[in-house]
Design an enzyme around this catalytic site. Structure first.
Site, PDB file in Angstrom:
ATOM      1  N   ASP A 141       0.833  -1.201   0.000  1.00 24.62           N
ATOM      2  CA  ASP A 141       0.000   0.000   0.000  1.00 24.62           C
ATOM      3  C   ASP A 141       0.867   1.249   0.000  1.00 24.62           C
ATOM      4  O   ASP A 141       0.477   2.293   0.514  1.00 24.62           O
ATOM      5  CB  ASP A 141      -0.915  -0.003   1.235  1.00 24.62           C
ATOM      6  N   LYS A 144       2.878   3.492  -5.663  1.00 28.12           N
ATOM      7  CA  LYS A 144       2.314   2.506  -6.598  1.00 28.12           C
ATOM      8  C   LYS A 144       3.355   2.014  -7.607  1.00 28.12           C
ATOM      9  O   LYS A 144       3.269   0.891  -8.082  1.00 28.12           O
ATOM     10  CB  LYS A 144       1.071   3.081  -7.297  1.00 28.12           C
ATOM     11  N   ASP A 169      -3.253  -3.046  -2.433  1.00 27.19           N
ATOM     12  CA  ASP A 169      -4.307  -2.030  -2.445  1.00 27.19           C
ATOM     13  C   ASP A 169      -4.187  -1.190  -3.721  1.00 27.19           C
ATOM     14  O   ASP A 169      -3.120  -1.102  -4.333  1.00 27.19           O
ATOM     15  CB  ASP A 169      -4.177  -1.120  -1.214  1.00 27.19           C
ATOM     16  N   ASN A 170      -5.290  -0.574  -4.137  1.00 25.21           N
ATOM     17  CA  ASN A 170      -5.283   0.446  -5.200  1.00 25.21           C
ATOM     18  C   ASN A 170      -4.904  -0.045  -6.585  1.00 25.21           C
ATOM     19  O   ASN A 170      -4.330   0.716  -7.379  1.00 25.21           O
ATOM     20  CB  ASN A 170      -4.338   1.598  -4.829  1.00 25.21           C
ATOM     21  N   GLU A 199     -11.402   4.191  -0.870  1.00 24.01           N
ATOM     22  CA  GLU A 199     -11.813   4.498   0.503  1.00 24.01           C
ATOM     23  C   GLU A 199     -12.675   5.763   0.577  1.00 24.01           C
ATOM     24  O   GLU A 199     -12.364   6.780  -0.029  1.00 24.01           O
ATOM     25  CB  GLU A 199     -10.597   4.649   1.428  1.00 24.01           C
TER      26      GLU A 199
HETATM   27  O1  LIG Z   1      -0.695   7.167  -3.122  1.00 23.95           O
HETATM   28  C1  LIG Z   1      -1.229   6.389  -2.344  1.00 23.95           C
HETATM   29  N1  LIG Z   1      -0.544   5.706  -1.453  1.00 23.95           N
HETATM   30  C2  LIG Z   1       0.892   5.922  -1.372  1.00 23.95           C
HETATM   31  C3  LIG Z   1       1.271   5.636   0.025  1.00 23.95           C
HETATM   32  C4  LIG Z   1       2.462   5.896   0.442  1.00 23.95           C
HETATM   33  C5  LIG Z   1       2.800   5.630   1.841  1.00 23.95           C
HETATM   34  O2  LIG Z   1       3.980   4.847   1.888  1.00 23.95           O
HETATM   35  C6  LIG Z   1       5.071   5.721   2.072  1.00 23.95           C
HETATM   36  S1  LIG Z   1       6.142   5.524   0.772  1.00 23.95           S
HETATM   37  C7  LIG Z   1       7.143   4.200   1.096  1.00 23.95           C
HETATM   38  C8  LIG Z   1       8.141   3.962   0.175  1.00 23.95           C
HETATM   39  C9  LIG Z   1       8.981   2.905   0.365  1.00 23.95           C
HETATM   40  N2  LIG Z   1       8.866   2.101   1.434  1.00 23.95           N
HETATM   41  C10 LIG Z   1       7.890   2.322   2.329  1.00 23.95           C
HETATM   42  C11 LIG Z   1       6.994   3.370   2.197  1.00 23.95           C
HETATM   43  C12 LIG Z   1       4.571   7.120   2.129  1.00 23.95           C
HETATM   44  O3  LIG Z   1       5.299   7.880   3.038  1.00 23.95           O
HETATM   45  C13 LIG Z   1       3.139   6.916   2.552  1.00 23.95           C
HETATM   46  O4  LIG Z   1       3.017   6.760   3.948  1.00 23.95           O
HETATM   47  C14 LIG Z   1      -2.700   6.221  -2.337  1.00 23.95           C
HETATM   48  C15 LIG Z   1      -3.445   7.158  -3.038  1.00 23.95           C
HETATM   49  C16 LIG Z   1      -4.825   7.053  -3.044  1.00 23.95           C
HETATM   50  N3  LIG Z   1      -5.568   8.031  -3.772  1.00 23.95           N
HETATM   51  O5  LIG Z   1      -6.816   7.951  -3.853  1.00 23.95           O
HETATM   52  O6  LIG Z   1      -4.925   8.956  -4.350  1.00 23.95           O
HETATM   53  C17 LIG Z   1      -5.496   6.045  -2.364  1.00 23.95           C
HETATM   54  C18 LIG Z   1      -4.739   5.088  -1.666  1.00 23.95           C
HETATM   55  O7  LIG Z   1      -5.356   4.062  -0.986  1.00 23.95           O
HETATM   56  C19 LIG Z   1      -3.348   5.172  -1.648  1.00 23.95           C
HETATM   57  O8  LIG Z   1      -2.657   4.196  -0.971  1.00 23.95           O
HETATM   58 MG   LIG Z   2      -3.942   2.552  -0.490  1.00 28.53          MG
END
Ligand SMILES: O=C(NC/C=C/[C@H]1O[C@@H](Sc2ccncc2)[C@H](O)[C@@H]1O)c1cc([N+](=O)[O-])cc(O)c1O
Ligand SMILES: [Mg+2]
Length: 214
Positions: A141, A144, A169-170, A199
């Site tokens: 998650d 992406k 997810d996603n 969500e």
């Molecule tokens: O962008 C999305 N998720 C990116 C999540 C990223 C998470 O993981 C780390 S990166 C990382 C890197 C490397 N290792 C560990 C963490 C970031 O600091 C954040 O906490 C997302 C976007 C939407 N949306 O609707 O736009 C909906 C969702 O459910 C999503 O998960």
């Molecule tokens: Mg997500």
């Protein structure tokens, strides 16, 4: 100074949820995100699918990529058997600091190891640093465009065994096209798509569950 959305989410947890009660922490975050401010937690609809996959596997070792505020960390950890371990990787120190407090409020510190850093750096060190042989479940998650490279990395590092489950997810929104193409065409995985919604919205999204065949 201005508060951040994760800080406001944590405030909502500390105001509305009962210490030591993971279910109330999950509900407080879902209420906050539905009625106050949207945030990118897996949410309650996809969260129920996540719950059913975790309960079916009853994993001893779990890896979560992308902690954010700890919502799915709490959802998963609350279902784990007593000596199971969940390692969750978070790149952003501000998000990690909030997530630690959310996990603590739920009373789940014993089951969760939050590691700050990038998945690409930490996946190769899992065995030596945390005494992990393989993961029973991986929840993807995070960024992406990291789903595919990190999956290949986990394969190369021998972190997946016959029967290990990847839950992503996603896969529709925001979407992970290269990951989906790889995992659905690879003879080494059996994949199934769980249709749901992004969500707190009516937009289509879903979870892809893939079982590693070894
Ligand atoms: O962008 C999305 N998720 C990116 C999540 C990223 C998470 O993981 C780390 S990166 C990382 C890197 C490397 N290792 C560990 C963490 C970031 O600091 C954040 O906490 C997302 C976007 C939407 N949306 O609707 O736009 C909906 C969702 O459910 C999503 O998960
Ligand atoms: Mg997500």
């Amino acid at each position: 100074t201005q508060s951040t959305r994760p800080q406001r989410l944590l405030n909502a947890v500390q105001k509305k949820a009962t210490r030591g009660d993971p279910r109330s922490v999950v509900k407080a975050i879902d209420d906050f995100c539905r009625h106050k401010e949207w945030a990118m937690n897996v949410g309650d609809e996809k969260g129920c699918i996540l719950d059913s996959v975790v309960s079916e596997i009853n994993p001893a070792t779990v890896l979560e990529l992308g902690t954010y505020c700890g919502y799915s960390t709490v959802r998963i950890a609350r279902l784990l058997p007593p000596h199971a371990k969940l390692i969750t990787l978070e790149f952003n120190p501000d998000f990690a600091a909030i997530a630690r407090q959310v996990i603590a409020w739920a009373g789940l510190e014993e089951k969760v190891q939050l590691v700050e850093g990038a998945s690409g750096d930490w996946i190769p060190k899992m065995k030596e640093q945390f005494g992990i042989t393989t993961f029973d479940l991986v929840f993807l998650d995070h960024w992406k465009d990291r789903y595919l490279p990190d999956t290949k990395l986990m394969e190369e590092c021998g972190l997946l065994r016959k029967g290990s489950v990847l839950l992503a997810d996603n896969v529709i929104c925001p979407g992970t096209p290269d990951y989906l193409e790889y995992i659905r065409s690879s003879p080494r995985y059996e994949s199934r798509y769980f249709k749901s919604h992004l969500e707190y919205t009516k937009v289509e999204d879903g979870l892809e569950k893939s079982v590693f065949k070894g």
